[in-house]
Design a protein around this motif. Structure first.
Motif, PDB file in Angstrom:
ATOM      1  N   GLY A 125     -10.408   6.295   1.391  1.00  0.00           N
ATOM      2  CA  GLY A 125      -8.645   6.586   0.744  1.00  0.00           C
ATOM      3  C   GLY A 125      -8.692   8.188   1.180  1.00  0.00           C
ATOM      4  O   GLY A 125      -7.023   8.129   1.218  1.00  0.00           O
ATOM      5  N   LEU A 126      -8.892   8.403   2.227  1.00  0.00           N
ATOM      6  CA  LEU A 126      -9.191  10.691   2.120  1.00  0.00           C
ATOM      7  C   LEU A 126      -8.902  10.454   3.293  1.00  0.00           C
ATOM      8  O   LEU A 126     -10.673  10.808   3.705  1.00  0.00           O
ATOM      9  CB  LEU A 126      -8.892  11.422   0.859  1.00  0.00           C
ATOM     10  N   VAL A 127      -8.055  11.324   4.493  1.00  0.00           N
ATOM     11  CA  VAL A 127      -8.510  11.897   5.793  1.00  0.00           C
ATOM     12  C   VAL A 127      -7.858  12.207   6.253  1.00  0.00           C
ATOM     13  O   VAL A 127      -6.349  12.379   5.831  1.00  0.00           O
ATOM     14  CB  VAL A 127      -8.466  10.054   6.547  1.00  0.00           C
ATOM     15  N   ALA A 128      -8.610  13.144   6.799  1.00  0.00           N
ATOM     16  CA  ALA A 128      -7.300  14.635   7.399  1.00  0.00           C
ATOM     17  C   ALA A 128      -6.636  13.793   7.985  1.00  0.00           C
ATOM     18  O   ALA A 128      -7.577  13.298   9.502  1.00  0.00           O
ATOM     19  CB  ALA A 128      -8.695  15.832   6.599  1.00  0.00           C
ATOM     20  N   ALA A 129      -6.074  15.269   8.683  1.00  0.00           N
ATOM     21  CA  ALA A 129      -5.204  14.853  10.175  1.00  0.00           C
ATOM     22  C   ALA A 129      -4.828  16.264  10.499  1.00  0.00           C
ATOM     23  O   ALA A 129      -4.222  16.856   9.388  1.00  0.00           O
ATOM     24  CB  ALA A 129      -3.511  14.017  10.134  1.00  0.00           C
ATOM     25  N   GLY A 130      -5.274  16.555  11.529  1.00  0.00           N
ATOM     26  CA  GLY A 130      -4.713  18.225  12.282  1.00  0.00           C
ATOM     27  C   GLY A 130      -4.977  18.464  13.728  1.00  0.00           C
ATOM     28  O   GLY A 130      -6.030  18.007  13.730  1.00  0.00           O
ATOM     29  N   ASP A 131      -4.367  19.541  14.113  1.00  0.00           N
ATOM     30  CA  ASP A 131      -5.390  18.999  15.336  1.00  0.00           C
ATOM     31  C   ASP A 131      -6.605  20.596  15.723  1.00  0.00           C
ATOM     32  O   ASP A 131      -6.908  20.865  15.968  1.00  0.00           O
ATOM     33  CB  ASP A 131      -4.033  20.236  16.402  1.00  0.00           C
ATOM     34  N   TYR A 132      -6.912  20.689  14.269  1.00  0.00           N
ATOM     35  CA  TYR A 132      -7.944  22.237  14.201  1.00  0.00           C
ATOM     36  C   TYR A 132      -9.378  20.622  13.410  1.00  0.00           C
ATOM     37  O   TYR A 132     -10.429  21.393  13.772  1.00  0.00           O
ATOM     38  CB  TYR A 132      -7.910  22.673  12.881  1.00  0.00           C
ATOM     39  N   LEU A 133      -9.627  19.941  12.917  1.00  0.00           N
ATOM     40  CA  LEU A 133     -10.108  18.878  13.608  1.00  0.00           C
ATOM     41  C   LEU A 133     -11.169  18.581  14.822  1.00  0.00           C
ATOM     42  O   LEU A 133     -10.316  18.300  15.817  1.00  0.00           O
ATOM     43  CB  LEU A 133     -10.100  17.467  12.834  1.00  0.00           C
ATOM     44  N   ASP A 134     -12.337  17.752  14.418  1.00  0.00           N
ATOM     45  CA  ASP A 134     -13.125  17.762  15.281  1.00  0.00           C
ATOM     46  C   ASP A 134     -12.860  16.822  16.719  1.00  0.00           C
ATOM     47  O   ASP A 134     -12.449  15.683  16.320  1.00  0.00           O
ATOM     48  CB  ASP A 134     -14.680  16.791  14.682  1.00  0.00           C
ATOM     49  N   GLY A 135     -12.776  17.357  17.681  1.00  0.00           N
ATOM     50  CA  GLY A 135     -11.951  16.196  18.678  1.00  0.00           C
ATOM     51  C   GLY A 135     -11.923  17.439  19.940  1.00  0.00           C
ATOM     52  O   GLY A 135     -12.329  18.202  20.313  1.00  0.00           O
ATOM     53  N   PRO A 136     -12.329  16.885  21.493  1.00  0.00           N
ATOM     54  CA  PRO A 136     -12.271  17.188  22.638  1.00  0.00           C
ATOM     55  C   PRO A 136     -11.178  18.130  23.178  1.00  0.00           C
ATOM     56  O   PRO A 136     -11.251  19.198  23.775  1.00  0.00           O
ATOM     57  CB  PRO A 136     -11.779  15.764  23.567  1.00  0.00           C
ATOM     58  N   TYR A 137      -9.781  18.603  22.524  1.00  0.00           N
ATOM     59  CA  TYR A 137      -8.317  19.633  22.950  1.00  0.00           C
ATOM     60  C   TYR A 137      -8.014  20.510  21.395  1.00  0.00           C
ATOM     61  O   TYR A 137      -8.971  20.487  21.002  1.00  0.00           O
ATOM     62  CB  TYR A 137      -7.189  18.469  22.763  1.00  0.00           C
ATOM     63  N   PRO A 138      -7.799  22.083  22.251  1.00  0.00           N
ATOM     64  CA  PRO A 138      -7.514  23.146  21.405  1.00  0.00           C
ATOM     65  C   PRO A 138      -6.706  22.114  20.758  1.00  0.00           C
ATOM     66  O   PRO A 138      -5.791  21.100  19.880  1.00  0.00           O
ATOM     67  CB  PRO A 138      -7.489  24.074  22.674  1.00  0.00           C
TER      68      PRO A 138
ATOM     69  N   ALA B 265      -3.025  16.028   6.198  1.00  0.00           N
ATOM     70  CA  ALA B 265      -2.249  16.953   7.304  1.00  0.00           C
ATOM     71  C   ALA B 265      -1.321  18.514   7.112  1.00  0.00           C
ATOM     72  O   ALA B 265      -0.589  18.547   7.900  1.00  0.00           O
ATOM     73  CB  ALA B 265      -0.664  15.701   7.667  1.00  0.00           C
ATOM     74  N   THR B 266      -2.205  18.956   5.969  1.00  0.00           N
ATOM     75  CA  THR B 266      -2.054  20.114   5.620  1.00  0.00           C
ATOM     76  C   THR B 266      -2.685  21.245   7.130  1.00  0.00           C
ATOM     77  O   THR B 266      -3.242  20.821   7.661  1.00  0.00           O
ATOM     78  CB  THR B 266      -2.265  20.783   4.597  1.00  0.00           C
ATOM     79  N   SER B 267      -2.573  22.920   6.436  1.00  0.00           N
ATOM     80  CA  SER B 267      -3.009  23.760   7.990  1.00  0.00           C
ATOM     81  C   SER B 267      -4.027  23.553   6.927  1.00  0.00           C
ATOM     82  O   SER B 267      -5.140  22.959   5.936  1.00  0.00           O
ATOM     83  CB  SER B 267      -2.487  25.278   6.644  1.00  0.00           C
ATOM     84  N   SER B 268      -5.447  23.710   8.348  1.00  0.00           N
ATOM     85  CA  SER B 268      -6.800  23.678   7.458  1.00  0.00           C
ATOM     86  C   SER B 268      -6.845  24.690   5.815  1.00  0.00           C
ATOM     87  O   SER B 268      -7.989  24.374   5.100  1.00  0.00           O
ATOM     88  CB  SER B 268      -7.606  24.460   8.581  1.00  0.00           C
ATOM     89  N   VAL B 269      -6.430  25.912   6.135  1.00  0.00           N
ATOM     90  CA  VAL B 269      -7.071  26.538   4.853  1.00  0.00           C
ATOM     91  C   VAL B 269      -5.907  25.705   3.672  1.00  0.00           C
ATOM     92  O   VAL B 269      -6.515  25.885   2.731  1.00  0.00           O
ATOM     93  CB  VAL B 269      -5.487  28.367   4.554  1.00  0.00           C
TER      94      VAL B 269
ATOM     95  N   ARG C 155       0.949  -1.599  -0.343  1.00  0.00           N
ATOM     96  CA  ARG C 155       0.256   0.059   0.176  1.00  0.00           C
ATOM     97  C   ARG C 155       1.002   0.963   0.008  1.00  0.00           C
ATOM     98  O   ARG C 155       1.738   1.151   1.133  1.00  0.00           O
ATOM     99  CB  ARG C 155      -0.619   0.041   1.635  1.00  0.00           C
ATOM    100  N   HIS C 156       0.481   1.797  -1.135  1.00  0.00           N
ATOM    101  CA  HIS C 156       1.526   3.185  -0.926  1.00  0.00           C
ATOM    102  C   HIS C 156       0.578   4.597  -0.182  1.00  0.00           C
ATOM    103  O   HIS C 156      -0.713   4.772  -0.416  1.00  0.00           O
ATOM    104  CB  HIS C 156       1.667   3.764  -2.347  1.00  0.00           C
ATOM    105  N   VAL C 157       1.142   5.155   0.750  1.00  0.00           N
ATOM    106  CA  VAL C 157       0.451   6.593   0.870  1.00  0.00           C
ATOM    107  C   VAL C 157       1.020   7.826   1.165  1.00  0.00           C
ATOM    108  O   VAL C 157       2.567   7.860   1.461  1.00  0.00           O
ATOM    109  CB  VAL C 157       0.422   5.830   3.022  1.00  0.00           C
ATOM    110  N   ALA C 158       0.424   8.700   0.688  1.00  0.00           N
ATOM    111  CA  ALA C 158       0.897   9.972   0.796  1.00  0.00           C
ATOM    112  C   ALA C 158       0.394  11.111   1.465  1.00  0.00           C
ATOM    113  O   ALA C 158      -0.698  10.707   1.949  1.00  0.00           O
ATOM    114  CB  ALA C 158       0.220  10.630  -0.808  1.00  0.00           C
ATOM    115  N   VAL C 159       1.872  11.094   2.673  1.00  0.00           N
ATOM    116  CA  VAL C 159       0.910  12.084   3.191  1.00  0.00           C
ATOM    117  C   VAL C 159       1.513  13.664   3.176  1.00  0.00           C
ATOM    118  O   VAL C 159       2.486  13.942   2.404  1.00  0.00           O
ATOM    119  CB  VAL C 159       2.121  11.731   4.849  1.00  0.00           C
ATOM    120  N   ILE C 160       0.399  14.672   2.707  1.00  0.00           N
ATOM    121  CA  ILE C 160       0.417  16.095   2.531  1.00  0.00           C
ATOM    122  C   ILE C 160       0.471  17.006   3.423  1.00  0.00           C
ATOM    123  O   ILE C 160      -0.249  16.792   4.670  1.00  0.00           O
ATOM    124  CB  ILE C 160      -0.531  16.574   1.797  1.00  0.00           C
TER     125      ILE C 160
END
Length: 434
Positions: free
Chosen positions: A402-415, A265-269, A12-17
């Motif tokens: 096959g497309l998932v976002a990552a970042g501290d701005y996503l839905d979750g309990p933490y700032p 996994a970029t900025s929200s912008v 499996r080839h995973v690209a992380v942006i």
């Protein structure tokens, strides 16, 4: 069946942006799960908003980031890429030291007992202040550290003694949420208090970097990935689209990159830009964030020392900084000090020169110096974090198969914290590898 599944995972080839802490966590986790990883970061250096600028003796961090003992995922990731947190971080008990006095210091032991002992021992507060704070804290614990989502931190804590609010609540709020108490989400703040103060022995310990941020994770993670066959590119992804075999990423190269799955996994912008056609509703929601800046003012004074490695400061209309750090006591650069202005929107409006001069004047007034302090450099992150306001609806991580976002701005309990970014990256990698 097991062998077949393992072979599929290996291929499996995973690209992380994005090569910030969320992207690095995703890339490391996907690689360890057997993926062939390509990491693409648009900036010249990995690390996102937590990295060093410059090289050698002239390197400065683009902000002063604090970890705490409850950041188990961040500490685990550091160990995985070969960083020893006991060497890379100065670990101390939670201690709010002001230039002229000590306030709350937590001793060791079981969390609630340590908290109670620390509050009762805080001689800077009257007995009425101490007992009032313990009473309110008990109520928060009884409700599971939950409250009306529409409440601000200022509204939640309005009945607390004024000295407790000024000495503890306001600085902790702006440090953790990068949002002033009058605007900050009380629900998120309570979750931070719960995990930091009451999740286990040592969870509230302060972990202050004793080396540059790039050496803390970004560079070791890069070496770890390269040693495992990953590709690391520095380019901006211009477009992202689905293809019959998975995903196609268009960068400045003539040859597009193809991948079976993508972690965004970029900025929200940037994430909003890349998904505008793919997921218009998600993109619009992600593009709607308001941001809070952070300004870091570096001041030099050879031969000087602060009363502690980290000193809390009272901010006002003409004294902008809430914390100061002695980089000499942090085994970095003796005689250099960083002053942090969180929730810095008013000072960004007034200009960085005005912020720097006001911080220098504040430093001269409230601290004792061996030699006259002078400005060294001013750094600003205008989009340091999202504004963590009450009732904020944050976007989910899942977008398309096959497309998932990552970042501290996503839905979750933490700032927006390093721990939130790392947790999101780990979860995204596991999702695309399932």
């Amino acid at each position: 069946m097991a062998a077949s599944a393992g072979s599929a995972a290996l291929a499996r080839h995973v690209a992380v942006i994005g090569g910030g802490w969320a992207g690095l966590a995703a890339a490391v986790e996907a690689s360890d799960l057997g993926a062939r990883v390509t990491l693409i970061e648009m900036a010249p250096r990995l690390g996102g908003r937590a990295r060093s600028l410059g090289d050698g003796a002239d390197a400065l961090d683009n902000g002063q980031h604090i970890l705490i003992g409850a950041y188990t995922h961040s500490l685990g990731l550091m160990r995985r890429v070969g960083v020893d947190p006991s060497q890379a971080l100065l670990r101390t008990r939670l201690r709010l030291r002001y230039p002229d006095r000590e306030t709350l210091t937590l001793p060791g032991g079981p969390p609630w007992l340590a908290f109670t002992r620390g509050v009762l021992a805080c001689s800077a507060w009257s007995w009425a202040d101490r007992l009032g704070f313990l009473m309110h804290s008990s109520r928060w614990m009884a409700t599971g550290f939950r409250c009306d989502p529409s409440l601000s931190v200022a509204a939640l804590t309005a009945a607390l003694p004024r000295r407790v609010r000024e000495d503890l609540i306001d600085p902790l709020c702006v440090a953790a949420l990068n949002t002033p108490a009058a605007q900050a989400s009380a629900q998120v703040f309570l979750r931070v208090l719960k995990d930091a103060l009451f999740s286990g022995p040592g969870s509230a310990d302060l972990l202050l970097p004793s080396q540059g941020l790039s050496a803390l994770l970004p560079e070791p993670a890069r070496a770890y990935l390269l040693a495992r066959g990953a590709d690391v590119h520095h380019a901006r992804v211009q477009a992202l689209r689905r293809s019959p075999s998975g995903w196609t990423l268009q960068t400045g190269s003539d040859t597009p990159l193809t991948a079976d799955a993508v972690v965004l996994a970029t900025s929200s912008v940037e994430a909003a830009r890349l998904t505008q056609t793919l997921c218009p509703d998600w993109s619009a929601r992600t593009a709607a964030f308001e941001f809070q800046p952070i300004i870091t003012v570096y001041i030099e004074s050879p031969g000087s020392h602060l009363p502690a490695p980290m000193v809390a400061l009272h901010e006002s209309s003409d004294e902008p900084a809430q914390f100061a750090f002695d980089l000499g006591q942090l085994a970095q650069r003796p005689g250099l000090f960083s002053f942090v202005i969180s929730g810095a929107a008013p000072w960004v409006d007034r200009g960085l020169d005005a912020a720097a001069e006001a911080t220098l004047a504040q430093a001269r007034r409230v601290l004792t110096w061996h030699s006259p302090p002078r400005l060294h450099r001013v750094l600003s992150e205008k989009r340091a974090t999202f504004a963590c306001t009450p009732g904020l609806q944050r976007p989910p991580a899942a977008l398309l198969p096959g497309l998932v976002a990552a970042g501290d701005y996503l839905d979750g309990p933490y700032p927006a914290t390093l721990e939130g970014a790392v947790m999101s990256g780990l979860a995204a990698a596991r999702s695309v590898m399932r």
